[in-house]
Scaffold this motif. Structure first.
Motif, short mmCIF file in Angstrom:
data_model
loop_
_atom_site.label_atom_id
_atom_site.label_comp_id
_atom_site.label_asym_id
_atom_site.label_seq_id
_atom_site.Cartn_x
_atom_site.Cartn_y
_atom_site.Cartn_z
N ALA A 1 35.00 53.35 -13.75
CA ALA A 1 36.08 53.11 -12.71
C ALA A 1 35.95 53.87 -11.67
O ALA A 1 35.05 53.39 -10.31
CB ALA A 1 37.16 52.37 -13.52
N ALA A 2 36.31 54.95 -12.01
CA ALA A 2 36.11 56.11 -10.69
C ALA A 2 35.39 56.82 -10.35
O ALA A 2 35.01 56.20 -8.68
CB ALA A 2 36.99 57.24 -11.40
N LEU A 3 34.08 56.27 -10.81
CA LEU A 3 32.64 57.33 -10.54
C LEU A 3 31.82 55.67 -10.62
O LEU A 3 30.97 56.00 -9.31
CB LEU A 3 31.87 57.40 -11.83
N GLY A 4 32.46 54.45 -11.01
CA GLY A 4 31.37 53.61 -10.15
C GLY A 4 32.10 52.78 -8.46
O GLY A 4 31.26 52.51 -8.42
N ARG A 5 33.61 53.27 -8.43
CA ARG A 5 33.29 53.00 -7.61
C ARG A 5 32.93 53.30 -6.41
O ARG A 5 32.27 53.50 -5.14
CB ARG A 5 35.04 52.54 -7.20
N THR A 6 33.08 55.08 -6.61
CA THR A 6 32.38 55.79 -6.08
C THR A 6 31.21 55.82 -5.34
O THR A 6 29.91 55.69 -4.09
CB THR A 6 32.22 57.37 -6.59
N VAL A 7 29.69 55.48 -6.19
CA VAL A 7 28.61 55.18 -6.25
C VAL A 7 28.05 53.86 -6.00
O VAL A 7 27.23 53.84 -5.02
CB VAL A 7 27.67 55.15 -8.03
N THR A 8 29.19 52.72 -6.03
CA THR A 8 28.92 51.94 -5.14
C THR A 8 29.49 52.21 -3.89
O THR A 8 28.21 51.27 -2.72
CB THR A 8 30.11 51.04 -5.41
N ALA A 9 30.32 52.48 -3.10
CA ALA A 9 30.69 52.85 -1.79
C ALA A 9 29.35 54.33 -1.40
O ALA A 9 28.87 53.68 -0.05
CB ALA A 9 31.85 53.85 -1.54
N ALA A 10 28.35 54.62 -2.23
CA ALA A 10 27.71 55.34 -1.98
C ALA A 10 26.30 54.33 -1.15
O ALA A 10 25.67 54.94 -0.76
CB ALA A 10 27.16 56.38 -3.07
N PRO B 1 41.48 63.75 4.03
CA PRO B 1 42.42 63.70 3.21
C PRO B 1 42.36 62.33 1.96
O PRO B 1 42.50 60.84 2.62
CB PRO B 1 43.50 63.96 3.89
N ILE B 2 42.95 62.20 1.06
CA ILE B 2 42.58 61.58 0.46
C ILE B 2 44.42 60.84 0.29
O ILE B 2 45.65 61.26 0.31
CB ILE B 2 42.55 61.82 -1.58
N ILE B 3 44.10 58.90 0.58
CA ILE B 3 45.40 58.87 1.15
C ILE B 3 46.48 57.61 -0.18
O ILE B 3 47.35 56.78 -0.24
CB ILE B 3 45.23 57.52 1.98
N SER B 4 44.84 56.57 -1.42
CA SER B 4 45.40 56.83 -1.99
C SER B 4 45.69 56.93 -3.41
O SER B 4 45.87 56.49 -4.85
CB SER B 4 45.81 54.70 -2.40
N GLY B 5 44.16 57.45 -3.10
CA GLY B 5 43.11 57.78 -4.90
C GLY B 5 42.64 56.36 -4.94
O GLY B 5 41.89 56.60 -7.07
N GLU B 6 42.75 55.50 -5.14
CA GLU B 6 41.94 54.01 -5.09
C GLU B 6 40.80 54.14 -4.90
O GLU B 6 39.92 53.01 -4.74
CB GLU B 6 43.37 52.60 -5.06
N LEU B 7 40.60 54.65 -4.12
CA LEU B 7 39.21 55.10 -3.59
C LEU B 7 38.89 53.67 -2.18
O LEU B 7 37.85 53.81 -1.32
CB LEU B 7 38.07 54.60 -4.49
N GLY B 8 39.19 52.69 -2.73
CA GLY B 8 38.64 51.43 -1.09
C GLY B 8 39.61 51.85 0.09
O GLY B 8 38.84 51.88 0.67
N ASP B 9 40.27 52.02 -0.90
CA ASP B 9 41.60 52.39 0.74
C ASP B 9 40.89 53.63 1.35
O ASP B 9 41.05 53.26 2.85
CB ASP B 9 43.26 52.43 0.55
N ASP B 10 40.68 54.55 0.63
CA ASP B 10 40.24 56.10 1.17
C ASP B 10 38.97 56.01 1.94
O ASP B 10 39.02 56.80 2.51
CB ASP B 10 39.81 56.83 0.02
N PHE B 11 38.16 54.73 1.55
CA PHE B 11 36.99 55.07 2.45
C PHE B 11 36.82 54.44 3.54
O PHE B 11 36.43 54.22 4.51
CB PHE B 11 36.00 54.33 1.69
#
Length: 294
Positions: free
Chosen positions: A44-53, A137-147
């Motif tokens: 999930a974490a890798l998937g969210r990151t590559v989706t944003a990328a 800085p990371i603000i939530s770690g959920e990644l959507g909010d962070d991006f």
């Protein structure tokens, strides 16, 4: 559910004052899960990151590339993703075998795995002398909010970022995808409120994809008047090759190569991004040493 090809769409709304991207990355994330043997929360974490990328890569031109480095204080370690303007994406996570109990709402605990402290770095190679570096800085770690926070702070563009990965009981990826909506100058307060209300009422990305919505339908869920500009196939691609690995071995220098030949009589180099293993026997190592010292 039938397998649909990964694709990204780009559009505008509100007479060009909103820029939008939406993508399905199910096959890409499943490919990375298979290559790296990621456990669900790492998937999930890798998937969210590559989706944003993938969407941020679609904002680039020509040969430009970008690299995302999520450096949180959670057990996953770093999450890395690279993409370009051609829809080519790759990524990996330092500790793929992290397992955590579900969070308080029964979902994969991405924030617990990524960590709630640390940084997201975005490095863009725009063909200039120096690459562009943005860090927040990371603000939530959920990644959507962070991006979302990254776009507001580092690129000074108010944005909404939605990212989702749904993992099956056998660990495979059911659906993955996301959207980025950027608010450009000229929007009225009423228009911004309208967009915010749509975002507030929107089901999760994975719920929409699971219903079979295409990326453009997901975009129109938020922005009914969206005008589609173009689309792009998104896929896994790694730039590694045997020739590149040989250059890496040459860069180790004469003494290290001699030690490898003497002690191990061979070498194996594994690419972080795709997990491809390159083997070199003693004779091949000797040839590389000869090249390094010639």
């Amino acid at each position: 559910m039938e397998n649909k090809k990964d694709r990204l769409v780009r559009g505008t709304a509100f007479d060009g004052r909103v820029r939008a991207f939406a993508v399905r990355t199910t096959e890409l994330v499943e490919e990375l899960r298979r290559r790296h043997d990621t456990f669900p929360v790492a998937t999930a974490a890798l998937g969210r990151t590559v989706t944003a990328a993938s969407m941020m890569g679609a904002m680039l031109k020509g040969q430009e590339r970008l690299n995302i480095n999520v450096k949180g204080n959670g057990p996953l370690g770093r999450v890395l993703a690279e993409s370009n303007a051609l829809g080519e994406v790759r990524g990996y996570v330092h500790n793929p075998h992290v397992h955590l109990p579900s969070n308080s709402v029964g979902k994969l605990d991405v924030a617990g795995a990524v960590g709630t402290e640390g940084f997201i770095e975005v490095i863009k190679d725009l063909g200039m002398k120096e690459p562009y570096l943005g860090s927040v800085p990371i603000i939530s770690g959920e990644l959507g909010d962070d991006f979302t926070y990254y776009f507001a702070v580092s690129e000074q563009t108010p944005a909404a970022v939605g990212l989702g990965v749904l993992v099956d009981t056998d660990n495979s990826v059911i659906v993955a995808g996301g959207f980025i909506i950027q608010l450009l100058p000229g929007l009225t307060d009423a228009e911004i409120t309208e967009i915010e209300q749509k975002l507030g009422a929107m089901p999760s990305v994975t719920a929409l994809l699971e219903q079979g919505l295409e990326p453009e339908e997901m975009m129109r869920w938020l922005l009914p008047d969206a005008v589609l500009l173009d689309e792009l196939d998104v896929h896994f691609a790694c730039q590694c090759s045997r020739e590149r690995v040989e250059q890496t071995l040459i860069s180790l220098g004469q003494h290290e190569l001699e030690r490898l030949i003497e002690e191990d009589e061979q070498a194996e180099v594994v690419c972080h991004f795709c997990n491809e293993a390159y083997q070199f026997n003693k004779e091949e190592m000797q040839a590389i040493l000869d090249q390094a010292t010639s």
